[in-house]
Write an enzyme that holds these catalytic residues in place. Structure first.
Site, PDB file in Angstrom:
ATOM      1  N   TYR A 147     -10.739   1.824  -4.068  1.00  0.00           N
ATOM      2  CA  TYR A 147     -10.613   0.028  -4.966  1.00  0.00           C
ATOM      3  C   TYR A 147      -9.620  -0.766  -3.776  1.00  0.00           C
ATOM      4  O   TYR A 147      -8.385  -0.816  -3.286  1.00  0.00           O
ATOM      5  CB  TYR A 147     -10.310  -0.499  -5.853  1.00  0.00           C
ATOM      6  CG  TYR A 147     -10.065  -1.704  -6.037  1.00  0.00           C
ATOM      7  CD1 TYR A 147     -11.164  -2.277  -7.132  1.00  0.00           C
ATOM      8  CD2 TYR A 147      -8.968  -2.868  -6.649  1.00  0.00           C
ATOM      9  CE1 TYR A 147     -10.924  -3.897  -6.542  1.00  0.00           C
ATOM     10  CE2 TYR A 147      -8.780  -3.254  -7.408  1.00  0.00           C
ATOM     11  CZ  TYR A 147     -10.062  -3.966  -7.383  1.00  0.00           C
ATOM     12  OH  TYR A 147     -10.253  -5.745  -7.502  1.00  0.00           O
ATOM     13  N   ASP A 242      -4.416   1.400   3.207  1.00  0.00           N
ATOM     14  CA  ASP A 242      -3.873   0.488   1.309  1.00  0.00           C
ATOM     15  C   ASP A 242      -2.709   1.400   0.695  1.00  0.00           C
ATOM     16  O   ASP A 242      -3.098   1.877   0.009  1.00  0.00           O
ATOM     17  CB  ASP A 242      -5.315   0.753   0.704  1.00  0.00           C
ATOM     18  CG  ASP A 242      -4.924  -0.431  -0.236  1.00  0.00           C
ATOM     19  OD1 ASP A 242      -4.153  -0.743  -0.637  1.00  0.00           O
ATOM     20  OD2 ASP A 242      -6.455  -0.818  -0.724  1.00  0.00           O
ATOM     21  N   LYS A 270       1.725  -5.259  -5.758  1.00  0.00           N
ATOM     22  CA  LYS A 270       2.474  -4.905  -7.299  1.00  0.00           C
ATOM     23  C   LYS A 270       4.124  -4.230  -7.111  1.00  0.00           C
ATOM     24  O   LYS A 270       4.494  -5.175  -6.917  1.00  0.00           O
ATOM     25  CB  LYS A 270       1.356  -3.930  -7.421  1.00  0.00           C
ATOM     26  CG  LYS A 270      -0.234  -3.090  -7.531  1.00  0.00           C
ATOM     27  CD  LYS A 270      -0.471  -1.817  -8.498  1.00  0.00           C
ATOM     28  CE  LYS A 270      -2.264  -2.191  -8.828  1.00  0.00           C
ATOM     29  NZ  LYS A 270      -2.863  -2.497  -7.649  1.00  0.00           N
TER      30      LYS A 270
HETATM   31  C1  PLP Z   1      -4.493  -3.413  -7.088  1.00  0.00           C
HETATM   32  C2  PLP Z   1      -4.931  -2.822  -6.131  1.00  0.00           C
HETATM   33  C3  PLP Z   1      -5.436  -3.862  -5.389  1.00  0.00           C
HETATM   34  C4  PLP Z   1      -6.118  -5.130  -6.235  1.00  0.00           C
HETATM   35  O1  PLP Z   1      -4.308  -6.202  -5.415  1.00  0.00           O
HETATM   36  P1  PLP Z   1      -4.399  -7.011  -6.278  1.00  0.00           P
HETATM   37  O2  PLP Z   1      -3.282  -7.794  -6.786  1.00  0.00           O
HETATM   38  O3  PLP Z   1      -5.237  -6.915  -7.806  1.00  0.00           O
HETATM   39  O4  PLP Z   1      -5.151  -8.295  -6.237  1.00  0.00           O
HETATM   40  C5  PLP Z   1      -5.684  -3.234  -4.024  1.00  0.00           C
HETATM   41  N1  PLP Z   1      -5.975  -1.961  -3.504  1.00  0.00           N
HETATM   42  C6  PLP Z   1      -5.475  -1.185  -4.416  1.00  0.00           C
HETATM   43  C7  PLP Z   1      -5.020   0.312  -3.707  1.00  0.00           C
HETATM   44  C8  PLP Z   1      -4.915  -1.680  -5.475  1.00  0.00           C
HETATM   45  O5  PLP Z   1      -4.220  -0.719  -6.380  1.00  0.00           O
END
Ligand code: PLP
Length: 431
Positions: A147, A242, A270
């Protein structure tokens, strides 16, 4: 626990459903995957959350990983308060951006430049545009079950097997957008090679969660990330790591440090916001200098680099030294071992997988290495265990396919009690 008296959470949920789609502002919070009414929270401190009815829970969501120091950490709260007293937003540069950028680049030496945005999703959008501009190519390769935010291009999954052109995983994504997304199974270098060869000269970037955390926790197999880097080099596609979930959670410098993989670009979020809304992207200097105002790739944000968010992020990173990660590792090891024996005591086949302070329990006999094997987890059993844990005062992510997170404020005692509650919930679920 149906006493006939409505809880405050139930009341709030009912009101919320008349105001917001599904009563929530992000879908997984709504308990759809586990059933029941979502809890509404009123406060949090350390490893504990308190719901609107005053019930306390040991938190294993930790704002999906952001809260690594524990809730309401004194240094973070005081940094936010201090920043707020000097104004909440300037729409102009300030020292806090410089300080946090310096700290991030020091910890992630593969990055030459960084830019702050307001969420991981926004960072994802920005690097897709940048990768396309830098390569003059349109296609993006991603992994099934990874994701990268609610971004059109990346909301796609494979059909059966490795689809050349995937279907959008959300309504409203144009099919020509989805046609630019290629999807491979996680940990499958052969599939990546085949897709890159079949789309020679067309793939701008390969996006990957180096440690996958959005299909439950699935670590990279030995050689996977190195192999991906080599394939990207060979095909002149950019490697986009990511680190939104893993950055400063799995080690001092994220996945790139823990597995020694050098991405061309990375996205973060995060932890770097310490619980405030922040994202960032960064990478090679030549690529990052293509971003406006230096280059032709436009990207902007009114609240980007917000003083409160920068202060919270910096205060968080300051607490995260090598000994903090050693502590998380030792807590994680204790929880992992205890959960394994709890499942064995009940006689339920499980795969407990962990990297640092991210952990998952899959109820399956199969080793979990990708999305297909992750899906073999017994979701109905998870839903029962989830509610058993909730009743006992443990807040797990409300979905079988999400990693659990803990913080530096969780204790050995928390870990041991959690495993006991897990064993009791599992027994009850199987009865
Ligand atoms: C949470 C998450 C996102 C998206 O970040 P948001 O701040 O929720 O838009 C993208 N990549 C990974 C791996 C994530 O866990």
């Amino acid at each position: 626990m149906n006493t006939g008296v409505r809880t405050r959470s139930e009341e709030l949920y009912e009101r919320a459903c008349e105001l917001m789609p599904g009563g929530v502002n992000s879908p997984v919070r709504a308990f759809k995957a586990v059933g029941g009414t979502p809890l509404y929270f009123q406060k949090a401190a350390g490893s504990r959350l308190t719901d609107a009815d005053g019930r306390e829970y040991v938190d294993y969501v930790c704002s999906w990983g952001a809260i690594i120091l524990g809730h309401a950490h004194p240094s973070v709260i005081s940094a936010i308060g201090d920043a707020a007293s000097r104004g909440t937003s300037y729409g102009a540069p300030h020292e806090g951006e410089v300080t946090l950028a310096e700290e991030i680049l020091k910890r992630m030496p593969f990055l030459d430049r960084v830019r702050f945005v307001n969420s991981g999703t926004e960072a994802s959008l920005a690097v897709i545009r940048l990768a396309r501009a830098a390569t003059g190519r349109n296609k993006i390769l991603k992994f099934e079950g990874n994701y990268h935010g609610a971004v059109d291009t990346l909301l796609a999954k494979a059909g059966s097997g490795v689809a050349t052109f995937s279907l959008p995983d959300s309504a409203g994504v144009p099919s020509d957008t989805a046609a630019n997304t290629l999807v491979a199974p996680f940990n499958d270098l052969q599939a990546v090679r085949a897709l890159l060869e079949a789309n020679a000269g067309q793939v701008a970037a390969v996006f990957v969660e180096g440690v996958a955390g959005n299909m439950g926790l699935v670590p990279p197999q030995p050689g996977f990330l190195e192999g991906l880097k080599a394939l990207c080099n060979e095909h002149k596609s950019l490697l986009i790591l990511d680190e939104v979930m893993t950055g400063f959670r799995v080690s001092v410098g994220g996945v790139m440090e823990r597995y020694n993989v050098k991405p061309d670009l990375t996205i973060m979020g995060k932890v770097i916001g310490g619980g405030l809304p922040v994202g960032a992207y960064g990478g090679r200097r030549d690529l990052m200098e293509m971003v406006a105002p230096l280059g032709p790739v436009y990207q902007a944000g009114t609240l980007s680099g917000n003083p409160l968010a920068m202060a919270a992020g910096f205060a968080t990173l300051k607490e995260l030294d090598a000994s903090a990660y050693a502590r998380l590792e030792s807590l994680g090891n204790r929880l992992e071992t205890a959960l394994r024996s709890a499942a064995a005591n009940v006689g339920v086949a499980t795969q407990v997988q962990r990297v640092g302070s991210m952990i998952s329990v899959f109820f399956t006999e199969q080793p979990v290495t990708d999305f297909t094997t992750a899906q073999t987890t017994d979701k109905a059993l998870f839903a029962k265990v989830f509610h058993g844990m909730l009743k006992r005062g443990y807040y797990l992510p409300p979905s079988a396919l999400e990693a659990w997170f803990f913080s530096l404020q969780h204790t050995e005692e928390d870990m041991d009690r959690t495993a006991e509650a897990f064993e009791a919930s599992l027994r009850e679920a199987r009865a």
